[in-house]
Design a protein around this motif. Structure first.
Motif, PDB file in Angstrom:
ATOM      1  N   VAL A 165      70.535 -17.663 -39.720  1.00  0.00           N
ATOM      2  CA  VAL A 165      70.446 -16.199 -39.704  1.00  0.00           C
ATOM      3  C   VAL A 165      69.879 -15.724 -38.373  1.00  0.00           C
ATOM      4  O   VAL A 165      70.442 -14.836 -37.716  1.00  0.00           O
ATOM      5  N   LEU A 166      68.754 -16.298 -37.958  1.00  0.00           N
ATOM      6  CA  LEU A 166      68.109 -15.887 -36.714  1.00  0.00           C
ATOM      7  C   LEU A 166      68.965 -16.239 -35.488  1.00  0.00           C
ATOM      8  O   LEU A 166      69.030 -15.468 -34.534  1.00  0.00           O
ATOM      9  N   LYS A 167      69.636 -17.381 -35.546  1.00  0.00           N
ATOM     10  CA  LYS A 167      70.495 -17.757 -34.423  1.00  0.00           C
ATOM     11  C   LYS A 167      71.643 -16.769 -34.279  1.00  0.00           C
ATOM     12  O   LYS A 167      71.997 -16.372 -33.159  1.00  0.00           O
TER      13      LYS A 167
ATOM     14  N   SER B 156      65.768  -3.085 -33.056  1.00  0.00           N
ATOM     15  CA  SER B 156      65.788  -2.184 -34.212  1.00  0.00           C
ATOM     16  C   SER B 156      67.210  -1.867 -34.656  1.00  0.00           C
ATOM     17  O   SER B 156      67.472  -1.686 -35.853  1.00  0.00           O
ATOM     18  N   GLU B 157      68.158  -1.800 -33.719  1.00  0.00           N
ATOM     19  CA  GLU B 157      69.556  -1.563 -34.065  1.00  0.00           C
ATOM     20  C   GLU B 157      70.154  -2.786 -34.739  1.00  0.00           C
ATOM     21  O   GLU B 157      71.005  -2.664 -35.639  1.00  0.00           O
ATOM     22  N   LEU B 158      69.711  -3.952 -34.327  1.00  0.00           N
ATOM     23  CA  LEU B 158      70.182  -5.199 -34.923  1.00  0.00           C
ATOM     24  C   LEU B 158      69.709  -5.325 -36.368  1.00  0.00           C
ATOM     25  O   LEU B 158      70.480  -5.709 -37.255  1.00  0.00           O
ATOM     26  N   PHE B 159      68.445  -4.985 -36.632  1.00  0.00           N
ATOM     27  CA  PHE B 159      67.896  -5.110 -37.986  1.00  0.00           C
ATOM     28  C   PHE B 159      68.653  -4.238 -38.985  1.00  0.00           C
ATOM     29  O   PHE B 159      68.814  -4.602 -40.143  1.00  0.00           O
ATOM     30  N   ARG B 160      69.095  -3.041 -38.533  1.00  0.00           N
ATOM     31  CA  ARG B 160      69.690  -2.058 -39.436  1.00  0.00           C
ATOM     32  C   ARG B 160      71.190  -2.257 -39.629  1.00  0.00           C
ATOM     33  O   ARG B 160      71.845  -1.450 -40.292  1.00  0.00           O
TER      34      ARG B 160
ATOM     35  N   PHE C  42      71.765  -4.810 -45.726  1.00  0.00           N
ATOM     36  CA  PHE C  42      71.592  -5.237 -44.341  1.00  0.00           C
ATOM     37  C   PHE C  42      72.231  -6.609 -44.151  1.00  0.00           C
ATOM     38  O   PHE C  42      72.162  -7.475 -45.035  1.00  0.00           O
ATOM     39  N   CYS C  43      72.846  -6.811 -42.995  1.00  0.00           N
ATOM     40  CA  CYS C  43      73.549  -8.071 -42.737  1.00  0.00           C
ATOM     41  C   CYS C  43      72.593  -9.260 -42.675  1.00  0.00           C
ATOM     42  O   CYS C  43      72.873 -10.330 -43.233  1.00  0.00           O
ATOM     43  N   PHE C  44      71.470  -9.077 -42.003  1.00  0.00           N
ATOM     44  CA  PHE C  44      70.557 -10.190 -41.758  1.00  0.00           C
ATOM     45  C   PHE C  44      69.328 -10.042 -42.655  1.00  0.00           C
ATOM     46  O   PHE C  44      68.545  -9.095 -42.498  1.00  0.00           O
ATOM     47  N   LYS C  45      69.153 -10.976 -43.583  1.00  0.00           N
ATOM     48  CA  LYS C  45      68.097 -10.887 -44.584  1.00  0.00           C
ATOM     49  C   LYS C  45      67.007 -11.933 -44.333  1.00  0.00           C
ATOM     50  O   LYS C  45      67.312 -13.129 -44.198  1.00  0.00           O
ATOM     51  N   PRO C  46      65.746 -11.522 -44.300  1.00  0.00           N
ATOM     52  CA  PRO C  46      64.646 -12.474 -44.104  1.00  0.00           C
ATOM     53  C   PRO C  46      64.599 -13.561 -45.169  1.00  0.00           C
ATOM     54  O   PRO C  46      64.229 -14.698 -44.880  1.00  0.00           O
ATOM     55  N   GLU C  47      64.985 -13.221 -46.396  1.00  0.00           N
ATOM     56  CA  GLU C  47      64.916 -14.206 -47.483  1.00  0.00           C
ATOM     57  C   GLU C  47      65.831 -15.393 -47.201  1.00  0.00           C
ATOM     58  O   GLU C  47      65.456 -16.554 -47.444  1.00  0.00           O
ATOM     59  N   GLU C  48      67.027 -15.148 -46.683  1.00  0.00           N
ATOM     60  CA  GLU C  48      67.957 -16.239 -46.404  1.00  0.00           C
ATOM     61  C   GLU C  48      67.409 -17.152 -45.310  1.00  0.00           C
ATOM     62  O   GLU C  48      67.564 -18.372 -45.377  1.00  0.00           O
ATOM     63  N   SER C  49      66.775 -16.554 -44.311  1.00  0.00           N
ATOM     64  CA  SER C  49      66.172 -17.358 -43.247  1.00  0.00           C
ATOM     65  C   SER C  49      65.028 -18.205 -43.797  1.00  0.00           C
ATOM     66  O   SER C  49      64.924 -19.400 -43.496  1.00  0.00           O
ATOM     67  N   ALA C  50      64.170 -17.593 -44.625  1.00  0.00           N
ATOM     68  CA  ALA C  50      63.031 -18.318 -45.200  1.00  0.00           C
ATOM     69  C   ALA C  50      63.501 -19.458 -46.093  1.00  0.00           C
ATOM     70  O   ALA C  50      62.916 -20.551 -46.071  1.00  0.00           O
TER      71      ALA C  50
ATOM     72  N   PRO D  34      56.377 -15.021 -57.559  1.00  0.00           N
ATOM     73  CA  PRO D  34      57.526 -15.111 -56.638  1.00  0.00           C
ATOM     74  C   PRO D  34      57.286 -14.272 -55.385  1.00  0.00           C
ATOM     75  O   PRO D  34      56.795 -13.146 -55.469  1.00  0.00           O
ATOM     76  N   ARG D  35      57.624 -14.819 -54.259  1.00  0.00           N
ATOM     77  CA  ARG D  35      57.418 -14.106 -52.999  1.00  0.00           C
ATOM     78  C   ARG D  35      58.383 -12.926 -52.900  1.00  0.00           C
ATOM     79  O   ARG D  35      59.563 -13.047 -53.240  1.00  0.00           O
ATOM     80  N   GLN D  36      57.859 -11.809 -52.455  1.00  0.00           N
ATOM     81  CA  GLN D  36      58.688 -10.625 -52.267  1.00  0.00           C
ATOM     82  C   GLN D  36      59.088 -10.528 -50.798  1.00  0.00           C
ATOM     83  O   GLN D  36      58.235 -10.513 -49.911  1.00  0.00           O
ATOM     84  N   TYR D  37      60.378 -10.482 -50.540  1.00  0.00           N
ATOM     85  CA  TYR D  37      60.880 -10.434 -49.180  1.00  0.00           C
ATOM     86  C   TYR D  37      61.304  -9.015 -48.812  1.00  0.00           C
ATOM     87  O   TYR D  37      61.814  -8.267 -49.648  1.00  0.00           O
ATOM     88  N   SER D  38      61.115  -8.666 -47.569  1.00  0.00           N
ATOM     89  CA  SER D  38      61.581  -7.380 -47.069  1.00  0.00           C
ATOM     90  C   SER D  38      63.108  -7.400 -47.011  1.00  0.00           C
ATOM     91  O   SER D  38      63.716  -8.450 -46.770  1.00  0.00           O
ATOM     92  N   PRO D  39      63.755  -6.259 -47.237  1.00  0.00           N
ATOM     93  CA  PRO D  39      65.227  -6.246 -47.186  1.00  0.00           C
ATOM     94  C   PRO D  39      65.789  -6.469 -45.783  1.00  0.00           C
ATOM     95  O   PRO D  39      66.954  -6.811 -45.619  1.00  0.00           O
ATOM     96  N   LYS D  40      64.969  -6.272 -44.757  1.00  0.00           N
ATOM     97  CA  LYS D  40      65.440  -6.488 -43.388  1.00  0.00           C
ATOM     98  C   LYS D  40      64.281  -6.972 -42.515  1.00  0.00           C
ATOM     99  O   LYS D  40      63.114  -6.838 -42.875  1.00  0.00           O
ATOM    100  N   PHE D  41      64.638  -7.544 -41.374  1.00  0.00           N
ATOM    101  CA  PHE D  41      63.628  -7.956 -40.400  1.00  0.00           C
ATOM    102  C   PHE D  41      63.013  -6.724 -39.749  1.00  0.00           C
ATOM    103  O   PHE D  41      63.587  -5.632 -39.775  1.00  0.00           O
ATOM    104  N   ASP D  42      61.835  -6.899 -39.159  1.00  0.00           N
ATOM    105  CA  ASP D  42      61.255  -5.866 -38.309  1.00  0.00           C
ATOM    106  C   ASP D  42      60.895  -6.510 -36.977  1.00  0.00           C
ATOM    107  O   ASP D  42      61.065  -7.721 -36.792  1.00  0.00           O
ATOM    108  N   LYS D  43      60.402  -5.704 -36.050  1.00  0.00           N
ATOM    109  CA  LYS D  43      60.150  -6.219 -34.703  1.00  0.00           C
ATOM    110  C   LYS D  43      59.131  -7.360 -34.693  1.00  0.00           C
ATOM    111  O   LYS D  43      59.224  -8.279 -33.873  1.00  0.00           O
ATOM    112  N   ASP D  44      58.163  -7.311 -35.623  1.00  0.00           N
ATOM    113  CA  ASP D  44      57.119  -8.339 -35.635  1.00  0.00           C
ATOM    114  C   ASP D  44      57.628  -9.646 -36.238  1.00  0.00           C
ATOM    115  O   ASP D  44      57.388 -10.725 -35.683  1.00  0.00           O
ATOM    116  N   SER D  45      58.322  -9.575 -37.379  1.00  0.00           N
ATOM    117  CA  SER D  45      58.811 -10.803 -38.015  1.00  0.00           C
ATOM    118  C   SER D  45      59.855 -11.489 -37.130  1.00  0.00           C
ATOM    119  O   SER D  45      59.874 -12.719 -37.019  1.00  0.00           O
ATOM    120  N   TYR D  46      60.708 -10.708 -36.497  1.00  0.00           N
ATOM    121  CA  TYR D  46      61.726 -11.263 -35.592  1.00  0.00           C
ATOM    122  C   TYR D  46      61.061 -11.902 -34.377  1.00  0.00           C
ATOM    123  O   TYR D  46      61.387 -13.034 -33.996  1.00  0.00           O
TER     124      TYR D  46
END
Length: 412
Positions: A214-216, A230-234, A287-295, A329-341
Motif C-alpha cells: 500500500v505504502l509503496k 494530503s491529495e494522495l490520502f483523499r 479511500f484508495c489507500f487504507k492504513p488497515e491494509e498496510s498494518a 480490536p484495533r480501530q484504524y483510521s479510514p485514511k492516512f494522514d501526514k503523520d502516519s505516512y
C-alpha cells in the motif's frame, strides 16, 4: 447512587438569550451577564469572549467580572479574537490542527492585550507581539523562523480584518496595522527557514523495498505525479476519470487552493496508473489507500519471520491480554494522514539504511526532474501552481501540458 438526583452538568457553551429589555444576555456560573442590544455584532462578540473566559476557568466566572457593562463600553481585543475564533471553528472544521494554531495565537494576543479597547490596538502593539514571537521558542526548543513570524503577524491582521467586517473595529485600525512592514532577512535574530530539498531518488528506491504494498503504491503515485500528500490520502475511485485515450485524471474533492476557486487536475499515466489500479476495486466513496491494509501486511510479515515456534509463546491473535478479555480490536483510521505516512516512510528509510527523506520532498523531486525534461511550464502544469514564482515563475495551467509532464515523471 440515585442518578435522578445528580445535578445537571454545566453547559460548556451556554445559550445566547434574549431579555425583554431588548438586551442580549447569557447565564454563567449562577449569574446573568448582559451583553448589549440583542443580535448586535457587539453582543455576539461579548458573548463569545465571556464563554471563552468561562471555559478556561473550569466553568467558573471570576467574581470581578462585570455583569452590566455600560452602554458605551468599548469592544476589547478579547471580544474581537473570541468572535473570530467562533468563525474559524466553522471555517476550519475539517482542519482541527489549523484551528488550534489560530487559537494558540489568539490566546497569546489575549494574554498581552485582551482587555485593551480594540480601537487602540495599532502597529506599535503589533510590533511588540512580533518581538515576542522573535524572542520565544517553539515546542522543539528552537527559535521561530522569520517566515513563521511573518505568517503569524499576517494572521493577527486577518483577525482584525474580520473585526472590521463585523463592524467591531474601525477601518482605520486595519489600515494602520497593514502599515507594519514584514521582517526582512537580517533585521532581527529570527532564524531563516531551510529550503526543502528534493528527495534523492536512489534513497526513495531503497526505502520502497521496506514498505508495505500500500505504502509503496502511494510513493510510486506521488513520485510520478508530484501531488501533495494530503491529495494522495483523499484519493477515491469516484474522483478519477478514466478517459478513452487511456489517461486517468484525478480531481481531488478537497485541495489546498480550492478556497481560491481553483480546480486541481492530476493526470495519472504509466507507473502511477499501474500502481494505483489494484486499489480502485472499492466502493466509489472509499479511500484508495487504507492504513488497515498496510498494518495487516506488516503483521503478516512479522508472523512469517517469527523465530519462536507457533506452538510456543504468544500465538498471533491469542496472547495474554486477548485471553483475559482486556484486548480490544484495533480501530484504524479510514485514511492516512501526514503523520502516519511520514512516520512509515522515515522508519522504512532508517531500516533500509537510506538517506533521511520525507513525503513532501517527493513533490520537489518530481518538479526537479520534470523541469529538467520539459521546462518550467511542464512542472507548473503538473504541480497545479497558478503563479510562476511557485516553481520559478510559471505561466498558466494546462491539462495537456500536465499529461505530457506526467509521462516524463521519475520512475521507481
Amino acid at each position: 447512587m440515585d442518578l435522578n438526583r445528580m445535578p445537571r452538568p454545566k453547559a460548556k457553551l451556554p445559550n445566547y438569550l434574549y431579555h425583554v429589555s431588548g438586551q442580549a444576555r447569557v447565564y454563567l456560573d449562577g449569574r446573568y451577564f448582559y451583553l448589549g442590544p440583542h443580535d448586535s455584532p457587539e453582543s455576539h462578540a461579548r458573548y463569545f469572549a465571556l464563554c471563552k473566559i468561562y471555559q478556561e476557568n473550569g466553568c467558573k466566572m471570576p467574581e470581578d467580572c462585570e455583569t452590566h457593562p455600560d452602554e458605551d463600553a468599548a469592544i476589547t481585543v478579547r471580544c474581537v479574537t473570541a468572535d473570530y475564533l467562533s468563525f474559524a471553528a466553522k471555517k476550519y472544521a475539517s482542519s482541527p490542527e489549523r484551528y488550534e494554531r489560530q487559537k494558540r495565537l489568539c490566546d497569546m494576543v489575549d494574554k498581552e492585550y485582551g482587555d485593551l479597547p480594540a480601537a487602540d490596538f495599532g502597529p506599535r502593539r503589533l510590533s511588540q507581539l512580533r518581538d515576542l514571537l522573535v524572542a520565544s521558542k517553539n515546542r522543539r526548543g528552537r527559535h521561530n523562523t522569520r517566515a513563521y513570524i511573518n505568517d503569524q503577524v499576517r494572521t493577527i491582521v486577518r483577525v482584525f480584518r474580520y473585526g472590521v467586517a463585523r463592524e467591531l473595529v474601525p477601518a482605520t485600525v486595519l489600515n494602520a496595522l497593514e502599515a507594519l512592514s514584514p521582517l526582512v532577512e537580517g533585521e532581527s535574530v529570527a532564524t531563516e527557514s531551510v529550503a526543502r530539498e528534493p528527495a534523492d531518488i536512489e534513497a526513495v528506491r531503497k526505502t520502497a523495498e521496506y514498505l508495505s504494498p500500500v505504502l509503496k503504491a502511494m510513493v510510486q503515485v506521488q513520485v510520478a505525479t508530484g501531488m501533495r500528500p494530503s491529495e494522495l490520502f483523499r484519493m477515491r475511485a469516484s474522483d478519477i476519470e478514466q478517459r478513452e485515450d487511456g489517461v486517468w485524471v484525478y480531481r481531488p474533492s478537497e485541495h489546498k487552493t480550492k478556497r481560491h476557486g481553483k480546480k486541481k487536475q492530476v493526470p495519472i499515466v504509466g507507473e502511477a496508473k499501474s500502481a494505483l489500479e489494484p486499489y480502485l476495486d472499492r466502493e466509489p466513496t472509499d479511500f484508495c489507500f487504507k492504513p488497515e491494509e498496510s498494518a495487516r501486511w506488516y503483521q503478516q510479515q512479522r508472523s512469517a519471520n517469527r523465530k519462536t515456534p507457533a506452538n510456543e509463546g504468544d500465538r498471533p491473535g491469542y496472547n495474554k491480554r486477548t485471553r483475559s478479555g482486556e484486548s480490544k480490536p484495533r480501530q484504524y483510521s479510514p485514511k492516512f494522514d501526514k503523520d502516519s505516512y511520514r512516520r512509515a516512510i522515515v522508519h522504512a528509510a532508517k531500516k533500509a539504511g537510506a538517506e533521511h527523506w520525507t513525503p513532501y520532498q517527493l513533490r520537489h523531486t518530481a518538479a526537479t526532474v520534470i523541469r529538467e525534461a520539459l521546462g518550467i511550464e511542464g512542472a507548473q502544469a503538473l504541480l497545479g501552481h497558478s503563479k510562476r514564482q511557485m516553481t520559478e515563475h510559471y505561466a498558466k495551467e494546462s491539462l495537456d501540458k500536465a499529461i505530457e509532464a506526467a509521462k516524463a515523471g521519475p520512475k521507481l
